[in-house]
Design a protein around this motif. Sequence first.
Motif, PDB file in Angstrom:
ATOM      1  N   UNK A 109       1.166  -1.334  -0.022  1.00 17.36           N
ATOM      2  CA  UNK A 109       0.347   0.118  -0.072  1.00 17.36           C
ATOM      3  C   UNK A 109       1.066   1.124  -0.233  1.00 17.36           C
ATOM      4  N   UNK A 110       0.360   2.434  -0.619  1.00 17.29           N
ATOM      5  CA  UNK A 110       0.902   3.730  -0.411  1.00 17.29           C
ATOM      6  C   UNK A 110       1.528   3.702   1.494  1.00 17.29           C
ATOM      7  N   UNK A 111       2.389   5.586   0.959  1.00 15.49           N
ATOM      8  CA  UNK A 111       2.213   5.660   2.657  1.00 15.49           C
ATOM      9  C   UNK A 111       1.438   6.494   3.333  1.00 15.49           C
ATOM     10  N   UNK A 112       0.554   7.299   2.369  1.00 17.43           N
ATOM     11  CA  UNK A 112      -1.504   7.491   2.471  1.00 17.43           C
ATOM     12  C   UNK A 112      -2.171   6.483   2.659  1.00 17.43           C
ATOM     13  N   UNK A 113      -2.013   5.570   2.908  1.00 13.48           N
ATOM     14  CA  UNK A 113      -3.236   4.459   2.564  1.00 13.48           C
ATOM     15  C   UNK A 113      -2.907   4.060   3.943  1.00 13.48           C
ATOM     16  N   UNK A 114      -1.035   3.462   4.157  1.00 12.69           N
ATOM     17  CA  UNK A 114      -0.852   2.892   5.779  1.00 12.69           C
ATOM     18  C   UNK A 114      -1.497   3.755   6.439  1.00 12.69           C
TER      19      UNK A 114
END
Length: 170
Positions: A65-70
Amino acid sequence: MENLMYTSGAAKALGLGVSTLRNYAVVLESKGYHFERGSNNGRIFREKDISQIQEMIDRMAEDGVTVEQAAEITAGQSGKIEVLLDVPSEKMDLELKKLCEKITLLEQQQTNLAEINRKLAVQVERLTEKIEERERDQQLFEMMENARNKKKRKGMAFLRFTFSDKKSTI
């Protein structure tokens, strides 16, 4: 006593660069996670903060996942856990009941939206068929018009041919 660290110490503990840790912390804060601040307004990292960031890093590595999603997942989970720990059991029952009602309402709304979506899909299909019919009718009309024009030209050529023959015999 709990171990408190500033950004540089926390970065070393996590095996990250200082700027990377700051970026992760900013993204977490944008998702609602709260870090304590020191007298110089620097972030103070507690053990739970370090474990949250480690969980975020693990999610990015394992789940892709992306940093934003995580950060959204991590911040959302930590906030829910803290809220649930602070609520007495009577209030928790009431909150759970409210949440169940909201879930039921959302499910009904989702069902309604699915029905609306289905109806819209049927309308789009009908409109597509009508557009195809109009295009076919337009092509037929153009073909008929072309055929009519060819007949007119042939008739005009025949008349020219006949008049020119009559002039030469006179």
